[in-house]
Design a protein around this motif. Sequence first.
Motif, PDB file in Angstrom:
ATOM      1  N   SER A   1     -11.487 -18.828  24.599  1.00  0.00           N
ATOM      2  CA  SER A   1     -11.633 -17.011  25.494  1.00  0.00           C
ATOM      3  C   SER A   1     -13.208 -17.665  25.980  1.00  0.00           C
ATOM      4  O   SER A   1     -14.017 -17.204  27.324  1.00  0.00           O
ATOM      5  CB  SER A   1     -11.692 -15.976  25.025  1.00  0.00           C
ATOM      6  OG  SER A   1     -12.518 -15.448  24.188  1.00  0.00           O
ATOM      7  N   PHE A   2     -14.070 -18.176  25.392  1.00  0.00           N
ATOM      8  CA  PHE A   2     -15.391 -18.374  25.819  1.00  0.00           C
ATOM      9  C   PHE A   2     -15.370 -19.717  25.759  1.00  0.00           C
ATOM     10  O   PHE A   2     -15.327 -21.184  24.896  1.00  0.00           O
ATOM     11  CB  PHE A   2     -15.899 -18.169  24.552  1.00  0.00           C
ATOM     12  CG  PHE A   2     -15.521 -17.240  24.185  1.00  0.00           C
ATOM     13  CD1 PHE A   2     -17.237 -16.181  24.794  1.00  0.00           C
ATOM     14  CD2 PHE A   2     -15.691 -16.135  22.910  1.00  0.00           C
ATOM     15  CE1 PHE A   2     -17.233 -14.393  24.681  1.00  0.00           C
ATOM     16  CE2 PHE A   2     -15.065 -14.732  22.797  1.00  0.00           C
ATOM     17  CZ  PHE A   2     -16.122 -13.904  23.068  1.00  0.00           C
ATOM     18  N   ASP A   3     -16.807 -20.272  27.382  1.00  0.00           N
ATOM     19  CA  ASP A   3     -17.111 -21.752  27.598  1.00  0.00           C
ATOM     20  C   ASP A   3     -18.407 -22.516  26.586  1.00  0.00           C
ATOM     21  O   ASP A   3     -17.729 -22.932  26.274  1.00  0.00           O
ATOM     22  CB  ASP A   3     -17.584 -20.857  28.803  1.00  0.00           C
ATOM     23  CG  ASP A   3     -16.214 -20.958  29.766  1.00  0.00           C
ATOM     24  OD1 ASP A   3     -15.144 -21.625  29.673  1.00  0.00           O
ATOM     25  OD2 ASP A   3     -17.404 -19.656  30.328  1.00  0.00           O
ATOM     26  N   ALA A   4     -19.207 -21.589  25.862  1.00  0.00           N
ATOM     27  CA  ALA A   4     -20.038 -21.616  24.516  1.00  0.00           C
ATOM     28  C   ALA A   4     -20.579 -20.495  23.850  1.00  0.00           C
ATOM     29  O   ALA A   4     -20.819 -18.851  24.379  1.00  0.00           O
ATOM     30  CB  ALA A   4     -21.299 -21.934  25.197  1.00  0.00           C
ATOM     31  N   LEU A   5     -20.379 -21.099  22.601  1.00  0.00           N
ATOM     32  CA  LEU A   5     -21.158 -20.145  21.234  1.00  0.00           C
ATOM     33  C   LEU A   5     -22.117 -20.568  20.915  1.00  0.00           C
ATOM     34  O   LEU A   5     -22.395 -21.640  20.409  1.00  0.00           O
ATOM     35  CB  LEU A   5     -20.063 -20.166  20.690  1.00  0.00           C
ATOM     36  CG  LEU A   5     -20.057 -18.964  19.478  1.00  0.00           C
ATOM     37  CD1 LEU A   5     -18.945 -19.337  18.480  1.00  0.00           C
ATOM     38  CD2 LEU A   5     -21.419 -19.711  18.189  1.00  0.00           C
ATOM     39  N   VAL A   6     -23.252 -19.879  21.525  1.00  0.00           N
ATOM     40  CA  VAL A   6     -25.265 -20.161  20.477  1.00  0.00           C
ATOM     41  C   VAL A   6     -25.149 -19.190  19.785  1.00  0.00           C
ATOM     42  O   VAL A   6     -25.124 -17.528  19.583  1.00  0.00           O
ATOM     43  CB  VAL A   6     -25.654 -19.250  22.146  1.00  0.00           C
ATOM     44  CG1 VAL A   6     -27.282 -20.088  21.568  1.00  0.00           C
ATOM     45  CG2 VAL A   6     -25.053 -20.531  23.379  1.00  0.00           C
ATOM     46  N   ALA A   7     -25.697 -19.332  18.508  1.00  0.00           N
ATOM     47  CA  ALA A   7     -25.820 -18.627  17.050  1.00  0.00           C
ATOM     48  C   ALA A   7     -27.495 -19.109  16.909  1.00  0.00           C
ATOM     49  O   ALA A   7     -27.530 -20.044  16.562  1.00  0.00           O
ATOM     50  CB  ALA A   7     -25.051 -18.814  16.737  1.00  0.00           C
ATOM     51  N   ASP A   8     -28.724 -18.233  16.778  1.00  0.00           N
ATOM     52  CA  ASP A   8     -29.864 -18.353  16.505  1.00  0.00           C
ATOM     53  C   ASP A   8     -29.446 -18.010  15.054  1.00  0.00           C
ATOM     54  O   ASP A   8     -29.578 -16.952  14.564  1.00  0.00           O
ATOM     55  CB  ASP A   8     -31.037 -18.071  17.074  1.00  0.00           C
ATOM     56  CG  ASP A   8     -32.450 -17.875  16.280  1.00  0.00           C
ATOM     57  OD1 ASP A   8     -32.850 -19.396  15.552  1.00  0.00           O
ATOM     58  OD2 ASP A   8     -33.359 -17.420  17.279  1.00  0.00           O
ATOM     59  N   ALA A   9     -29.516 -19.376  13.406  1.00  0.00           N
ATOM     60  CA  ALA A   9     -29.181 -18.138  12.515  1.00  0.00           C
ATOM     61  C   ALA A   9     -30.118 -17.976  12.023  1.00  0.00           C
ATOM     62  O   ALA A   9     -31.626 -18.416  11.864  1.00  0.00           O
ATOM     63  CB  ALA A   9     -28.540 -19.848  11.920  1.00  0.00           C
TER      64      ALA A   9
END
Length: 352
Positions: free
Chosen positions: A252-260
């Motif tokens: 369901s998502f086009d992009a997953l962005v994570a600042d760990a």
Amino acid sequence: MVATSWALLVRPSANRVYSAAAPHLTESETAVLNACVLGHRLSDLTTETLGGVDYLTFTSEGELTEREIAHLSTLSGAFALFRRSGTSLEPVELDGLQHLDEDLLTIQKYVGKTNELFTRLLLNVTVWASGVGGDLVAGASRERPIRVLDPLCGRGSTLHQALVYGCDADGLDVDAKSFDAHEAFLKTWLRRKRLKHEAEVIPVRREGERIGRRLEVKVGADKEAWKAGDVRRLGFVHADTTRAAEFFRPASFDALVADAPYGVQHGARAEGRLDRSPLALLEAALPGWVPLLRPGAALGISWNTHVAERAQAVRLLEEAGLEPLDDGPWRGFLHRVDQAIERDIVVARRPA
């Protein structure tokens, strides 16, 4: 066709350390845009000092189109664009992508907040790497909004940048104080902006058990958009990121962005406990994250290389079935944050 020369003035930052890194980060960011979206229309990308000020300079065959200028306007490092003629610089108006006011990102101040320009850069390169990267500036002409997930969203900076761009955004965070602070800030901001919106917190239950809370927000850019049903949505779930698959539909998502979490002042949380290694968090969370990505979607993560080597992060992404982008400009995002933190980015695609 005659080549045209350009100079992009690099945006200054109030953060002295980030400002020093901005020229090379902007060069790498532009190279990614050029490769993923612009079809290598730009050449001779380099950083030059003109009159004591840093510019990113490049050439194009012929003039840039309005759409190409719109894409360049989204660069986190873009401050002003000029057409070069000898020693003269002719201003060219940038066309910023702004669905909502940018102070949605800048008003919040708190310890540990990521630089807003870096938040934008990380979101940019991840979306550009995805199958919908060329549609970021399409606005209302898109069939549906681009959908972004930040599974380590803190107080929501990435979610807010996505909203400013006109994307739909969802996030998770295990920290109750971050959830409460974000809820209070966003509701206050929406009221003060007098935007038509709906915002409520609802409990999330599975088989009669409460497993989290969800903030659901819908907002229109203006009254006309709201009446026409042209709304954007933000969702924020208070829950452990390793349980992400319990809250969102697959693909369901086009992009997953994570600042760990950087593993110094923060610490990474996995399974409800504090863990100093972002690699341990990534290994625990990827099985839940990856199925949420659409085919052709991209995952981008930033982390502190002092506590986790790039090769180890790339290996985990490969083992999760993703295709890391690990050459050329993708290797140009390593930069110093402070004495204990050197931050890097790795982006990977889910095969289409």
